[in-house]
Design an enzyme around this catalytic site. Sequence first.
Site, PDB file in Angstrom:
ATOM      1  N   ASN A  28      41.086  66.997  36.793  1.00  9.54           N
ATOM      2  CA  ASN A  28      42.168  67.157  36.460  1.00  9.54           C
ATOM      3  C   ASN A  28      42.842  68.626  36.517  1.00  9.54           C
ATOM      4  O   ASN A  28      43.108  69.880  36.145  1.00  9.54           O
ATOM      5  CB  ASN A  28      42.377  67.781  34.904  1.00  9.54           C
ATOM      6  CG  ASN A  28      43.469  66.948  34.678  1.00  9.54           C
ATOM      7  OD1 ASN A  28      45.035  65.785  34.460  1.00  9.54           O
ATOM      8  ND2 ASN A  28      43.765  67.592  32.961  1.00  9.54           N
ATOM      9  N   HIS A  33      42.882  76.231  38.656  1.00 13.23           N
ATOM     10  CA  HIS A  33      41.798  76.212  39.584  1.00 13.23           C
ATOM     11  C   HIS A  33      42.006  76.073  40.601  1.00 13.23           C
ATOM     12  O   HIS A  33      40.711  76.758  41.447  1.00 13.23           O
ATOM     13  CB  HIS A  33      41.040  74.526  39.517  1.00 13.23           C
ATOM     14  CG  HIS A  33      41.289  73.487  38.315  1.00 13.23           C
ATOM     15  ND1 HIS A  33      42.047  73.288  36.984  1.00 13.23           N
ATOM     16  CD2 HIS A  33      39.687  74.109  37.166  1.00 13.23           C
ATOM     17  CE1 HIS A  33      41.615  72.961  36.388  1.00 13.23           C
ATOM     18  NE2 HIS A  33      39.997  73.231  36.080  1.00 13.23           N
ATOM     19  N   GLN A  57      28.347  68.400  26.956  1.00 14.58           N
ATOM     20  CA  GLN A  57      28.838  69.509  26.911  1.00 14.58           C
ATOM     21  C   GLN A  57      30.113  69.347  26.131  1.00 14.58           C
ATOM     22  O   GLN A  57      31.057  69.636  25.151  1.00 14.58           O
ATOM     23  CB  GLN A  57      29.351  70.337  27.518  1.00 14.58           C
ATOM     24  CG  GLN A  57      30.540  69.856  28.405  1.00 14.58           C
ATOM     25  CD  GLN A  57      31.346  70.784  29.778  1.00 14.58           C
ATOM     26  OE1 GLN A  57      30.499  71.002  30.902  1.00 14.58           O
ATOM     27  NE2 GLN A  57      32.454  71.387  29.806  1.00 14.58           N
ATOM     28  N   GLY A 144      36.755  81.255  36.084  1.00 10.58           N
ATOM     29  CA  GLY A 144      37.581  81.296  35.675  1.00 10.58           C
ATOM     30  C   GLY A 144      37.550  82.592  33.790  1.00 10.58           C
ATOM     31  O   GLY A 144      36.657  82.092  33.771  1.00 10.58           O
ATOM     32  N   LYS A 145      37.949  83.306  33.946  1.00 13.70           N
ATOM     33  CA  LYS A 145      37.944  84.252  32.883  1.00 13.70           C
ATOM     34  C   LYS A 145      38.362  83.522  31.279  1.00 13.70           C
ATOM     35  O   LYS A 145      38.772  84.327  30.589  1.00 13.70           O
ATOM     36  CB  LYS A 145      38.762  86.064  32.599  1.00 13.70           C
ATOM     37  CG  LYS A 145      37.903  86.836  33.448  1.00 13.70           C
ATOM     38  CD  LYS A 145      38.685  88.399  34.053  1.00 13.70           C
ATOM     39  CE  LYS A 145      37.587  89.165  34.553  1.00 13.70           C
ATOM     40  NZ  LYS A 145      37.790  90.332  34.590  1.00 13.70           N
ATOM     41  N   SER A 182      45.473  75.637  31.620  1.00 11.86           N
ATOM     42  CA  SER A 182      44.276  74.348  30.832  1.00 11.86           C
ATOM     43  C   SER A 182      44.613  73.057  31.697  1.00 11.86           C
ATOM     44  O   SER A 182      46.265  72.593  31.256  1.00 11.86           O
ATOM     45  CB  SER A 182      43.891  74.955  29.844  1.00 11.86           C
ATOM     46  OG  SER A 182      43.086  73.392  29.135  1.00 11.86           O
TER      47      SER A 182
END
Length: 279
Positions: A28, A33, A57, A144-145, A182
Amino acid sequence: MHLIHTITELRSWRQEVKRVALVPTMGNLHEGHLSLVRTAKAHADAVVVSIFVNRIQFGVGEDFDRYPRTLEQDVKKLTAAGADVVFAPAESELYPNGMQRYFVEPPAIQNELCGRSRPDHFRGVATVVTKLFNIVQPDVACFGKKDYQQLAVIKGMVQDLNMNIEIIPVEIERAETGLALSSRNGYLTEDERVQAAQLSACLRNMAKAIEEGNRDFAALENDAVMYLQQHGWQVDYIETRQAQTLTKAQISDNHLVIVAAAVLGSTRLIDNIEVCLSH
């Protein structure tokens, strides 16, 4: 660009390539990304992007079943971004015994911040990332941070387990409003998407206050929580931490990170901002 579904085929491809970068994702994909892919390309001869929605997770009642699976669109985006391989294994490929029997157990930080409301989440992340590292054998991996705690867990795991992999942190990609990109932003309504910018605005205000000399972290955190709650958010946490270790920030610390998680409507969002102070 190769679309690979099996470990056998991936390992066969890997033998032909010298320096490989890995970008682990759950698919997604969005611009955040793709920025990881662009960074990865600068550090390796070839880039592997894994796409796998990792059941272990997700907690009970979380969005595993409704998490968007968009492989066809993702492959198109990654082809355009210059990725060399998309590794999209089935669950039976990554978990050949049905259930995972051996886990990678992070230290106590896994039970703080996001870990308080998502027990076993970081254990699931550390385990699947270890499996991907074992399969791909990357020289570098980009994270990613935006998920600062995840980044800290992965960096610590690589160091503690003597993995010969360089972890490259990549800055947060944001919408014009400041909202951190996100995959879960897709759950927001139009109105919520506008309102969601309040989270990053709160963190920027806290960072500005700290930079101007306010070291009462608890008061700043409380003010931010109160503001968001008054505007309809359910706040999981807003905390100021030491950036390298994610231990609670002390007045003497000069490299800080303000980390936050909050729910707007039915969507849980995370964000953070680093604060670097001169001595």
